[in-house]
Design a protein around this motif. Structure first.
Motif, PDB file in Angstrom:
ATOM      1  N   ASP A   1      43.300  39.851  43.468  1.00  0.00           N
ATOM      2  CA  ASP A   1      43.152  39.606  44.916  1.00  0.00           C
ATOM      3  C   ASP A   1      44.511  39.446  45.584  1.00  0.00           C
ATOM      4  O   ASP A   1      44.774  40.016  46.646  1.00  0.00           O
TER       5      ASP A   1
ATOM      6  N   VAL B   1      35.024  37.413  43.491  1.00  0.00           N
ATOM      7  CA  VAL B   1      33.926  36.657  42.917  1.00  0.00           C
ATOM      8  C   VAL B   1      34.043  35.235  43.406  1.00  0.00           C
ATOM      9  O   VAL B   1      35.114  34.762  43.789  1.00  0.00           O
TER      10      VAL B   1
ATOM     11  N   ALA C   1      38.327  37.049  48.145  1.00  0.00           N
ATOM     12  CA  ALA C   1      37.897  36.771  46.783  1.00  0.00           C
ATOM     13  C   ALA C   1      36.815  37.749  46.355  1.00  0.00           C
ATOM     14  O   ALA C   1      35.854  38.003  47.072  1.00  0.00           O
TER      15      ALA C   1
ATOM     16  N   SER D   1      33.457  33.498  31.726  1.00  0.00           N
ATOM     17  CA  SER D   1      32.921  33.112  33.033  1.00  0.00           C
ATOM     18  C   SER D   1      33.903  32.258  33.816  1.00  0.00           C
ATOM     19  O   SER D   1      33.815  32.161  35.046  1.00  0.00           O
TER      20      SER D   1
ATOM     21  N   VAL E   1      28.235  34.196  45.345  1.00  0.00           N
ATOM     22  CA  VAL E   1      28.876  35.020  46.341  1.00  0.00           C
ATOM     23  C   VAL E   1      27.848  35.313  47.433  1.00  0.00           C
ATOM     24  O   VAL E   1      26.748  35.745  47.145  1.00  0.00           O
TER      25      VAL E   1
ATOM     26  N   ALA F   1      31.013  42.236  36.400  1.00  0.00           N
ATOM     27  CA  ALA F   1      31.300  41.810  37.775  1.00  0.00           C
ATOM     28  C   ALA F   1      31.219  42.965  38.771  1.00  0.00           C
ATOM     29  O   ALA F   1      31.480  42.764  39.957  1.00  0.00           O
TER      30      ALA F   1
ATOM     31  N   LEU G   1      40.745  37.902  38.217  1.00  0.00           N
ATOM     32  CA  LEU G   1      40.410  38.559  39.474  1.00  0.00           C
ATOM     33  C   LEU G   1      41.167  37.953  40.651  1.00  0.00           C
ATOM     34  O   LEU G   1      41.519  38.659  41.601  1.00  0.00           O
ATOM     35  N   ALA G   2      41.439  36.662  40.596  1.00  0.00           N
ATOM     36  CA  ALA G   2      42.218  36.030  41.666  1.00  0.00           C
ATOM     37  C   ALA G   2      43.630  36.606  41.730  1.00  0.00           C
ATOM     38  O   ALA G   2      44.202  36.751  42.818  1.00  0.00           O
TER      39      ALA G   2
ATOM     40  N   PRO H   1      37.283  35.124  36.436  1.00  0.00           N
ATOM     41  CA  PRO H   1      37.604  34.932  37.851  1.00  0.00           C
ATOM     42  C   PRO H   1      39.068  34.591  38.103  1.00  0.00           C
ATOM     43  O   PRO H   1      39.606  34.929  39.163  1.00  0.00           O
ATOM     44  N   GLU H   2      39.745  33.955  37.158  1.00  0.00           N
ATOM     45  CA  GLU H   2      41.164  33.668  37.336  1.00  0.00           C
ATOM     46  C   GLU H   2      41.979  34.959  37.305  1.00  0.00           C
ATOM     47  O   GLU H   2      42.959  35.102  38.045  1.00  0.00           O
TER      48      GLU H   2
ATOM     49  N   PRO I   1      33.946  31.051  43.079  1.00  0.00           N
ATOM     50  CA  PRO I   1      34.333  30.116  42.048  1.00  0.00           C
ATOM     51  C   PRO I   1      33.150  29.817  41.140  1.00  0.00           C
ATOM     52  O   PRO I   1      31.999  29.968  41.528  1.00  0.00           O
ATOM     53  N   VAL I   2      33.449  29.404  39.912  1.00  0.00           N
ATOM     54  CA  VAL I   2      32.394  29.123  38.950  1.00  0.00           C
ATOM     55  C   VAL I   2      31.449  28.079  39.518  1.00  0.00           C
ATOM     56  O   VAL I   2      31.851  27.061  40.070  1.00  0.00           O
TER      57      VAL I   2
END
Length: 388
Positions: free
Chosen positions: A371, A380, A378, A360, A387, A42, A367-368, A364-365, A382-383
């Motif tokens: 954040d 990244v 954000a 994948s 971006v 990422a 990374l949230a 991102p969860e 959402p799946v």
């Protein structure tokens, strides 16, 4: 690249700390290495601290991104012997690592284990995220640790629990909340494929059961499986049982101990088993090996621990067979039913459920949470979205 007035947030410098030696196989170790690989893909600058050395299969982590906190020693923790590093030398190495890397965010795993994570938490002066993997709802030691280490716990800006069971432990023992973000898995590495079968190309032969885990730990339930064998052999006299994992153990005829296996060997065993059995009896916060079996397409028989049932889609209609924990007769009945059913709609549903835990989705969860701690947009999309 800027488009539509939006610019992707720049990469972060992230420090990941594992309390257990990376060169000793384990679920927490795999999570740290898997997360490091996702974060680097990422676009983030990742550095890892842990006891021991860097394993050969380190998910692509280069040696210059790893620092050892010192030689690992076995300490009893959470019902097993954990390979940890503690003491003045480990503390000094950890302080130097924290100071030298000056990360934007420190992410420690199992922060109350007596090892590098706790030491890094004490040395940190910046934002900290902590992941809790433990499931010990009646742990007096954890309650005492939460009280004695309240200052260290206060340094944690955000907590992650790998399951609702783990979250209950955090809330009950530490008096703080944690967001549930499950463990991650590279699902594609486990998907069955004829082209990736091991050299023996096994497609027939006697039915094969597989147990993966530390055979010397009672909570892993190997005794329950062995107690079920007489009933199973009455209907499947040629049944073959493979036991893979550390720990010396005397096994009855028809059972074969494979000892410690690496990740590639584990994936091959899962692809060629007829049933994977998870007879664990207690203190499981997630069940990563159950998830690996689901992704491999092997029929799963598991004890009715809440995390296992959750992975399999719920106790009402699981994508595997659940049996009453500690009950050999119930285990034998579940294995017999799974052998009779074989691969089919249930295993296909299990494989579909496993994709929810792919990095994948899980990455991102995580990374949230970063954040929220850093007050950033954000990092990244959402799946399924790009971006911009």
């Amino acid at each position: 690249m800027q488009e539509g007035g939006r610019t992707p947030a720049p990469g972060l410098r992230i420090g990941l700390v594992c309390p257990y030696a990376l060169d000793v196989p384990g679920g927490v170790q795999n999570q740290v290495l898997g997360l490091a690989a996702f974060l680097r893909r990422a676009g983030h600058d990742v550095h890892v601290l842990a006891p021991g050395g860097l394993p050969d299969d380190a998910y692509g982590l280069e040696a210059d991104r790893f620092t050892s906190a010192g030689a690992a020693m076995g300490v009893r923790y959470n019902g097993s012997v954990a390979p940890v590093a503690f003491g003045p030398l480990a503390a000094a190495r950890t302080r130097r690592w924290v100071a030298a890397h000056a990360v934007d965010l420190l992410h420690v795993h199992e922060p109350l284990a007596p090892s590098a994570s706790l030491l890094a938490l004490g040395a940190s002066r910046g934002p900290v995220v902590a992941t809790f993997h433990t499931a010990t709802p009646r742990s007096r030691a954890l309650r005492l640790a939460g009280s004695a280490l309240s200052g260290a716990v206060d340094r944690i800006d955000a907590g992650i629990a790998v399951s609702p069971t783990a979250r209950e432990v955090v809330v009950g023992h530490l008096g703080r909340d944690a967001v549930v973000v499950p463990n991650g898995l590279d699902v594609t590495a486990y998907e069955p494929s004829d082209a990736r079968l091991p050299a023996d190309g096994r497609t027939d032969g006697p039915p094969r059961l597989l147990f993966l885990g530390r055979s010397g730990e009672r909570r892993k339930g190997l005794d329950v499986l062995l107690a079920a064998l007489p009933a199973l052999r009455r209907t499947h006299p040629d049944l073959e049982v493979l036991v893979a994992g550390p720990g010396p153990r005397d096994l009855p005829p028809g059972c074969r101990s494979l000892g410690l296996v690496d990740e590639a060997e584990k994936r091959a065993l899962l692809r060629t088993a007829d049933v994977y059995v998870a007879p664990h009896t207690a203190r499981e916060s997630f069940g990563i090996v159950v998830l690996e079996a689901m992704a491999s397409g092997v029929p799963v028989v598991a004890s009715d621990l809440a995390p296992f049932a959750e992975l399999l889609g719920g106790a009402h209609d699981p994508a595997g067979r659940l049996f009453r924990r500690g009950d050999p007769e119930a285990l034998a009945a579940a294995v017999s039913a799974a052998l009779l059913e074989g691969r089919g709609p249930r295993t296909r549903r299990a494989r579909a459920l496993a994709h929810r835990y792919d990095w994948s989705v899980v990455g991102p969860e995580v990374l949230a949470v970063y954040d929220d701690v850093l007050g950033r947009p954000a990092l990244v999309a959402p799946v399924g979205e790009e971006v911009s």
